[in-house]
Design a protein around this motif. Structure first.
Motif, PDB file in Angstrom:
ATOM      1  N   PRO A 165       0.828  -1.213   0.000  1.00 16.79           N
ATOM      2  CA  PRO A 165       0.000   0.000   0.000  1.00 16.79           C
ATOM      3  C   PRO A 165       0.860   1.260   0.000  1.00 16.79           C
ATOM      4  CG  PRO A 165      -0.737  -1.565   1.685  1.00 16.79           C
ATOM      5  CD  PRO A 165       0.590  -2.052   1.196  1.00 16.79           C
ATOM      6  N   ALA A 166       0.707   2.073  -1.033  1.00 12.89           N
ATOM      7  CA  ALA A 166       1.474   3.315  -1.114  1.00 12.89           C
ATOM      8  C   ALA A 166       1.145   4.239   0.056  1.00 12.89           C
ATOM      9  CB  ALA A 166       1.193   4.013  -2.437  1.00 12.89           C
ATOM     10  N   GLY A 167      -0.117   4.214   0.491  1.00 12.68           N
ATOM     11  CA  GLY A 167      -0.502   5.070   1.617  1.00 12.68           C
ATOM     12  C   GLY A 167       0.282   4.762   2.877  1.00 12.68           C
ATOM     13  N   TRP A 168       0.568   3.478   3.109  1.00  8.82           N
ATOM     14  CA  TRP A 168       1.351   3.082   4.287  1.00  8.82           C
ATOM     15  C   TRP A 168       2.775   3.616   4.182  1.00  8.82           C
ATOM     16  CZ3 TRP A 168       5.736   0.200   5.317  1.00  8.82           C
ATOM     17  CH2 TRP A 168       5.912  -0.230   6.632  1.00  8.82           C
ATOM     18  N   LEU A 169       3.371   3.518   3.002  1.00  6.62           N
ATOM     19  CA  LEU A 169       4.732   4.019   2.798  1.00  6.62           C
ATOM     20  C   LEU A 169       4.797   5.526   3.043  1.00  6.62           C
ATOM     21  CD1 LEU A 169       5.542   2.123  -0.529  1.00  6.62           C
ATOM     22  CD2 LEU A 169       6.289   1.477   1.770  1.00  6.62           C
ATOM     23  N   ILE A 170       3.805   6.242   2.517  1.00  7.77           N
ATOM     24  CA  ILE A 170       3.776   7.699   2.667  1.00  7.77           C
ATOM     25  C   ILE A 170       3.575   8.087   4.123  1.00  7.77           C
ATOM     26  CG2 ILE A 170       2.481   9.774   2.020  1.00  7.77           C
ATOM     27  CD1 ILE A 170       1.799   8.261  -0.637  1.00  7.77           C
ATOM     28  N   GLU A 171       2.677   7.372   4.797  1.00  5.85           N
ATOM     29  CA  GLU A 171       2.422   7.663   6.214  1.00  5.85           C
ATOM     30  C   GLU A 171       3.663   7.399   7.055  1.00  5.85           C
ATOM     31  OE1 GLU A 171      -0.740   6.404   9.759  1.00  5.85           O
ATOM     32  OE2 GLU A 171      -1.102   5.791   7.672  1.00  5.85           O
ATOM     33  N   LYS A 172       4.381   6.319   6.752  1.00  7.67           N
ATOM     34  CA  LYS A 172       5.599   5.997   7.500  1.00  7.67           C
ATOM     35  C   LYS A 172       6.666   7.068   7.326  1.00  7.67           C
ATOM     36  CE  LYS A 172       5.004   2.242   9.857  1.00  7.67           C
ATOM     37  NZ  LYS A 172       5.199   2.235  11.323  1.00  7.67           N
ATOM     38  N   CYS A 173       6.595   7.789   6.230  1.00 11.51           N
ATOM     39  CA  CYS A 173       7.554   8.879   5.991  1.00 11.51           C
ATOM     40  C   CYS A 173       7.093  10.193   6.625  1.00 11.51           C
ATOM     41  CB  CYS A 173       7.770   9.069   4.498  1.00 11.51           C
ATOM     42  SG  CYS A 173       8.709   7.724   3.718  1.00 11.51           S
ATOM     43  N   GLY A 174       5.977  10.142   7.339  1.00  8.38           N
ATOM     44  CA  GLY A 174       5.540  11.305   8.107  1.00  8.38           C
ATOM     45  C   GLY A 174       4.724  12.338   7.355  1.00  8.38           C
ATOM     46  N   TRP A 175       4.206  11.968   6.185  1.00  3.57           N
ATOM     47  CA  TRP A 175       3.510  12.952   5.367  1.00  3.57           C
ATOM     48  C   TRP A 175       2.005  13.033   5.621  1.00  3.57           C
ATOM     49  CZ3 TRP A 175       5.295  16.927   2.877  1.00  3.57           C
ATOM     50  CH2 TRP A 175       6.626  16.934   2.439  1.00  3.57           C
ATOM     51  N   LYS A 176       1.432  12.072   6.275  1.00  2.01           N
ATOM     52  CA  LYS A 176      -0.019  12.074   6.483  1.00  2.01           C
ATOM     53  C   LYS A 176      -0.445  13.331   7.236  1.00  2.01           C
ATOM     54  CE  LYS A 176      -3.744   8.965   8.016  1.00  2.01           C
ATOM     55  NZ  LYS A 176      -4.049   7.678   8.676  1.00  2.01           N
ATOM     56  N   GLY A 177      -1.372  14.097   6.644  1.00  2.00           N
ATOM     57  CA  GLY A 177      -1.873  15.310   7.271  1.00  2.00           C
ATOM     58  C   GLY A 177      -0.989  16.527   7.100  1.00  2.00           C
ATOM     59  N   LYS A 178       0.165  16.368   6.449  1.00  2.00           N
ATOM     60  CA  LYS A 178       1.088  17.500   6.260  1.00  2.00           C
ATOM     61  C   LYS A 178       0.735  18.257   4.977  1.00  2.00           C
ATOM     62  CE  LYS A 178       3.644  16.604   9.861  1.00  2.00           C
ATOM     63  NZ  LYS A 178       5.027  16.113   9.701  1.00  2.00           N
ATOM     64  N   SER A 179       1.253  19.481   4.848  1.00  2.00           N
ATOM     65  CA  SER A 179       0.967  20.287   3.669  1.00  2.00           C
ATOM     66  C   SER A 179       2.151  21.153   3.300  1.00  2.00           C
ATOM     67  CB  SER A 179      -0.267  21.172   3.909  1.00  2.00           C
ATOM     68  OG  SER A 179      -0.043  22.068   4.988  1.00  2.00           O
ATOM     69  N   ILE A 180       2.158  21.577   2.046  1.00  2.00           N
ATOM     70  CA  ILE A 180       3.087  22.580   1.542  1.00  2.00           C
ATOM     71  C   ILE A 180       2.239  23.638   0.845  1.00  2.00           C
ATOM     72  CG2 ILE A 180       4.964  23.093  -0.050  1.00  2.00           C
ATOM     73  CD1 ILE A 180       5.973  20.284   0.259  1.00  2.00           C
ATOM     74  N   GLY A 181       2.172  24.810   1.414  1.00  2.00           N
ATOM     75  CA  GLY A 181       1.310  25.839   0.852  1.00  2.00           C
ATOM     76  C   GLY A 181      -0.139  25.397   0.865  1.00  2.00           C
ATOM     77  N   ASN A 182      -0.776  25.453  -0.304  1.00  2.00           N
ATOM     78  CA  ASN A 182      -2.190  25.083  -0.415  1.00  2.00           C
ATOM     79  C   ASN A 182      -2.397  23.626  -0.829  1.00  2.00           C
ATOM     80  OD1 ASN A 182      -3.468  27.645   0.176  1.00  2.00           O
ATOM     81  ND2 ASN A 182      -2.627  28.376  -1.774  1.00  2.00           N
TER      82      ASN A 182
END
Length: 339
Positions: A272-289
């Protein structure tokens, strides 16, 4: 038929990106499309085939012609005790078709409930969810060649389907316009419920029925995915990566809790790509808009007036972090226009 110049596509892409097309043509029949092609309105200029706009990210205006299907209708072309074959217009909203099939007691599409987009885009992307891909129920695809308006019918085997892949994204990309898709649906149950938490959600609703499987899929998707009316998005931004079993075992040694789905006789594994992304700390994060959804890290969202370039910048940062952490290269599921 409707032909407009310098037309805003903001309301026609679920990311809600403000982009214009030099020319926008809306057609409602194969004959209208044929007349458009034969009139040379699409000759020697860029053409974008637009469906529901749910798999597009504009990073600039589109300097060409947008063709937008309004071909509707669901027609039975073959019917017996075991199955039914239907011919469906490319402009039909995908979930309207799924609802129609469930209401009529036809099996095969229920796991693909509330996937955004139109029918014409389904074979292009080989859409899939909860252990089912649309290739499992497609019989053939019909349409016109852009070069000369000649008619084609391509069988399921000729579509060269693979994971989120088809001939319409390779050798026929930019060469054809799909007008109708034929689906072969069953009249007897043949549920696929062993993917993720689907069976648990179905059991909460009671008996295993066609209606309950559809509702379970809807419940799960709505609990995880944002409403495009609230936060512009294109659903899953990245494909779930497929890796070798050897690479998976190496990863599992380092990350014992890694979720996975074994494919093709144990030779390949989907992560699951979502699991990989979450493990990298990106869940709920943002850059600008541009941001990563707080419930599903696989979904990138427009938090306000994000540009396509802001979303691309966020995607590139995520891709780099995932590769550095797992040696896995994420592949985008969305079609980036103007990049």
């Amino acid at each position: 038929m409707k032909i407009l110049s310098n037309y805003s596509l903001k309301h026609l892409n679920t990311f809600g990106i403000d982009a214009n097309a030099d020319k926008y043509i809306f057609y409602t029949s194969e004959d209208e499309l044929k007349s458009i092609i034969e009139s040379d309105q699409v000759r020697d200029i860029p053409v974008l085939i637009l469906g529901g706009g749910s798999n597009l990210l504009f990073v600039s205006d589109f300097n060409g012609v947008v063709l937008h299907s309004g071909i509707h209708g669901v027609e039975k072309v073959q019917d017996n005790d075991q199955e039914v074959t239907i011919r469906v217009g490319s402009g039909v909203v995908w979930d309207d078709l799924v609802r129609w099939s469930v209401d009529n007691g036809f099996y095969g599409l229920e796991n693909l409930s509330i996937i955004p987009g139109n029918v014409g885009a389904a074979p292009v992307q080989n859409i899939g969810a909860y252990g089912v891909e649309v290739k499992d129920v497609i019989d053939k695809v019909e349409g016109l060649y852009l070069k000369d308006a000649s008619h084609f019918v391509i069988s399921r085997d000729e579509c060269q389907f693979d994971y989120r892949q088809s001939i319409f994204k390779t050798s026929l990309k930019g060469e054809v316009v799909i007008t109708y898709v034929y689906f072969r649906l069953k009249k007897q149950p043949g549920f696929i419920l062993d993917y993720g938490s689907l069976i648990d959600e179905v059991n909460k609703l009671g008996e295993i029925t066609l209606e309950n499987v559809r509702q379970a899929v809807i419940n799960i998707r709505q609990s995880k995915l944002p409403d495009p009316e609230e936060f512009g998005n294109a659903g899953s931004f990245f494909k779930n990566p497929v890796i070798s079993f050897t690479q998976f075992l190496d990863l599992q040694n380092s990350f014992p809790g890694i979720p996975y789905f074994i494919m093709e006789e144990n030779s390949l594994v989907k992560i699951p790509a979502g699991w990989l992304i979450e493990k990298c700390g990106w869940k709920g994060k943002s850059i600008g808009n541009a941001g990563v959804h707080h419930k599903q890290a696989l979904v990138l969202v427009n938090l306000g007036n994000a540009s396509g370039n802001e979303i691309i910048e966020l995607a590139e940062r995520i891709e780099t972090d995932v590769f550095n952490a797992f040696s896995i290269k994420l592949e985008r599921e969305v079609n980036v226009v103007g990049f």
